[in-house]
Design a protein around this motif. Structure first.
Motif, PDB file in Angstrom:
ATOM      1  N   ALA A  99     -10.128 -14.527   1.781  1.00  0.00           N
ATOM      2  CA  ALA A  99      -9.807 -14.254   0.383  1.00  0.00           C
ATOM      3  C   ALA A  99     -11.059 -14.350  -0.479  1.00  0.00           C
ATOM      4  CB  ALA A  99      -8.739 -15.218  -0.116  1.00  0.00           C
ATOM      5  N   GLN A 115     -14.176 -13.911   0.444  1.00  0.00           N
ATOM      6  CA  GLN A 115     -15.062 -12.785   0.735  1.00  0.00           C
ATOM      7  C   GLN A 115     -14.572 -11.495   0.073  1.00  0.00           C
ATOM      8  OE1 GLN A 115     -15.412 -12.617   5.008  1.00  0.00           O
ATOM      9  NE2 GLN A 115     -16.241 -14.699   5.147  1.00  0.00           N
ATOM     10  N   ALA A 116     -13.252 -11.377  -0.098  1.00  0.00           N
ATOM     11  CA  ALA A 116     -12.692 -10.174  -0.712  1.00  0.00           C
ATOM     12  C   ALA A 116     -12.579 -10.298  -2.228  1.00  0.00           C
ATOM     13  CB  ALA A 116     -11.309  -9.896  -0.122  1.00  0.00           C
ATOM     14  N   GLY A 117     -13.010 -11.431  -2.777  1.00  0.00           N
ATOM     15  CA  GLY A 117     -12.936 -11.629  -4.220  1.00  0.00           C
ATOM     16  C   GLY A 117     -11.522 -11.880  -4.724  1.00  0.00           C
ATOM     17  N   LEU A 118     -10.695 -12.509  -3.879  1.00  0.00           N
ATOM     18  CA  LEU A 118      -9.300 -12.775  -4.211  1.00  0.00           C
ATOM     19  C   LEU A 118      -9.067 -14.261  -4.469  1.00  0.00           C
ATOM     20  CD1 LEU A 118      -7.793 -10.584  -1.354  1.00  0.00           C
ATOM     21  CD2 LEU A 118      -7.638 -10.059  -3.793  1.00  0.00           C
ATOM     22  N   GLN A 147       0.817  -1.221   0.000  1.00  0.00           N
ATOM     23  CA  GLN A 147       0.000   0.000   0.000  1.00  0.00           C
ATOM     24  C   GLN A 147       0.848   1.267   0.000  1.00  0.00           C
ATOM     25  OE1 GLN A 147      -2.273  -1.804   3.259  1.00  0.00           O
ATOM     26  NE2 GLN A 147      -4.123  -1.025   2.267  1.00  0.00           N
ATOM     27  N   ILE A 156      -4.834  -9.179   3.889  1.00  0.00           N
ATOM     28  CA  ILE A 156      -5.960  -9.211   2.948  1.00  0.00           C
ATOM     29  C   ILE A 156      -6.279  -7.805   2.439  1.00  0.00           C
ATOM     30  CG2 ILE A 156      -8.459  -9.586   2.776  1.00  0.00           C
ATOM     31  CD1 ILE A 156      -6.949 -12.151   2.491  1.00  0.00           C
ATOM     32  N   ALA A 157      -6.175  -6.820   3.312  1.00  0.00           N
ATOM     33  CA  ALA A 157      -6.441  -5.434   2.892  1.00  0.00           C
ATOM     34  C   ALA A 157      -5.449  -4.990   1.821  1.00  0.00           C
ATOM     35  CB  ALA A 157      -6.381  -4.504   4.102  1.00  0.00           C
ATOM     36  N   GLU A 178      -6.299  -6.855  -1.484  1.00  0.00           N
ATOM     37  CA  GLU A 178      -7.517  -6.304  -2.076  1.00  0.00           C
ATOM     38  C   GLU A 178      -7.236  -4.940  -2.690  1.00  0.00           C
ATOM     39  OE1 GLU A 178     -12.204  -5.710  -0.823  1.00  0.00           O
ATOM     40  OE2 GLU A 178     -10.654  -5.627   0.725  1.00  0.00           O
ATOM     41  N   GLN A 214      -5.570  -5.298  -6.130  1.00  0.00           N
ATOM     42  CA  GLN A 214      -6.494  -5.779  -7.152  1.00  0.00           C
ATOM     43  C   GLN A 214      -7.544  -4.726  -7.501  1.00  0.00           C
ATOM     44  OE1 GLN A 214      -7.922 -10.018  -7.460  1.00  0.00           O
ATOM     45  NE2 GLN A 214      -9.808  -9.128  -6.683  1.00  0.00           N
ATOM     46  N   ARG A 215      -8.084  -4.077  -6.481  1.00  0.00           N
ATOM     47  CA  ARG A 215      -9.174  -3.126  -6.714  1.00  0.00           C
ATOM     48  C   ARG A 215      -8.678  -1.798  -7.281  1.00  0.00           C
ATOM     49  NH1 ARG A 215     -10.058   0.622  -3.355  1.00  0.00           N
ATOM     50  NH2 ARG A 215      -9.131  -0.557  -1.625  1.00  0.00           N
TER      51      ARG A 215
END
Length: 324
Positions: free
Chosen positions: A169, A171-174, A101, A133-134, A137, A140-141
């Protein structure tokens, strides 16, 4: 020429984590102090990157290192350059995600982040699952990177956390992948057959390969991928493999081999990419028998076995993703 898949491991060594099971050991060890052991290593990296980016055919690249790529501004600069080369289909980095990030936004002006793939491995004693996970995500996002959340199974004590990671993963679409963790100090520089129990702590913990496969399945992993992993560790010799046809391994010194196992055994080197007279000549036939008796442990390599042909998704921007 046939489009080429390359796994190149660079001599970048700086890492921000301290995992006891890290496979970067010996002369290939990571560092907590320096990025490049010598200026010549950094120079060689830049030259090899230039060679890859100048190929007159399509290249799909997994760009590895001995440390953490997002801890190295120069490494990221070179990776960004590769994403803008017309011959490079994608650049896949292997990371622990801790610096994503902070560092990914700095690449936005210099890289085509749509061509950047991220193989992110969670190290549960070093980083919280929520933060990991953040970060995955976010990549990817926000930037459209092809992201795989990866985890390692060492013992039965890992299963509950791995199930939670798999669920998070999802739930986060990963994408989620589960690999077997290896003992970094298991013998490797031998051509004799190696029992997976010497390399895979999970087998010693669970008692048998069958029980490990069941554990992988219970934790959200792919049992078929695990079967191929264990087969490759024990008996790749004589099995048809496409390495050396449309797949190549380049080591930290620039030496080119059909796969990393042949590199470890120093067998049938094609030459050195840094040599001005280097002329890469790969095999025109798709399949050829493997001559390594055992210890084919790296997924980048063993997914080239014909035994893994049904697993490997060759149209995705990754040398490790199998739609597991």
């Amino acid at each position: 020429m046939t489009p080429l898949r390359i796994w190149y491991v660079a001599a970048q060594r700086l890492c921000n984590l301290d995992c006891p099971y890290c496979v970067s050991v010996g002369s290939w060890s990571k560092s907590r102090r320096y990025d490049w052991e010598a200026p010549a290593d950094r120079d060689a990296f830049a030259e090899i990157v230039s060679w890859i980016g100048a190929r007159p055919f399509e290249v799909s690249l997994r760009l590895g290192s001995l440390g953490e790529p997002f801890a190295s501004p120069f490494f990221l600069q070179q990776a960004a350059w590769l994403t803008r080369r017309p011959n490079v289909r994608f650049v896949e980095l292997l990371s622990n995600a801790a610096l994503l990030q902070r560092r990914l936004p700095t690449m936005e002006s210099t890289a085509n982040l749509g061509k950047l793939s991220l193989w992110l491995t969670w190290h549960r004693t070093q980083m919280s699952m929520e933060k990991f996970i953040a970060a995955a995500e976010f990549a990817q996002r926000a930037y459209g990177c092809f992201v795989v959340v990866n985890a390692l199974l060492f013992s039965s004590g890992d299963i509950d956390d791995l199930q939670r990671l798999s669920d998070a993963a999802d739930q986060a679409g990963l994408r989620f992948n589960l690999d077997l963790g290896y003992d970094p100090y298991a013998p490797s520089r031998t051509s004799s057959a190696t029992e997976p129990t010497r390399t895979v702590p999970a087998i010693r913990d669970h008692g048998s390969a069958t029980q490990v496969i069941d554990a992988v399945s219970a934790a959200g992993g792919d049992p078929e991928l695990t079967r191929v992993t264990l087969l490759s560790l024990k008996s790749p010799k004589g099995r048809p493999c496409r390495s050396g046809h449309d797949y190549l391994f380049i080591d930290i010194h620039g030496n080119a081999y059909r796969c990393s196992r042949y590199s470890t055994l120093d067998r049938d080197c094609y030459g050195n990419v840094l040599d001005p007279d280097f002329d890469l000549r790969l095999r025109p036939q798709t399949w050829a028998p493997c001559d390594a008796a055992g210890s084919c442990c790296n997924k980048e390599d063993f997914l080239n076995l014909k035994a893994a042909a049904d697993l490997y998704q060759r149209d995705v921007p990754s040398l490790g993703w199998t739609d597991a």
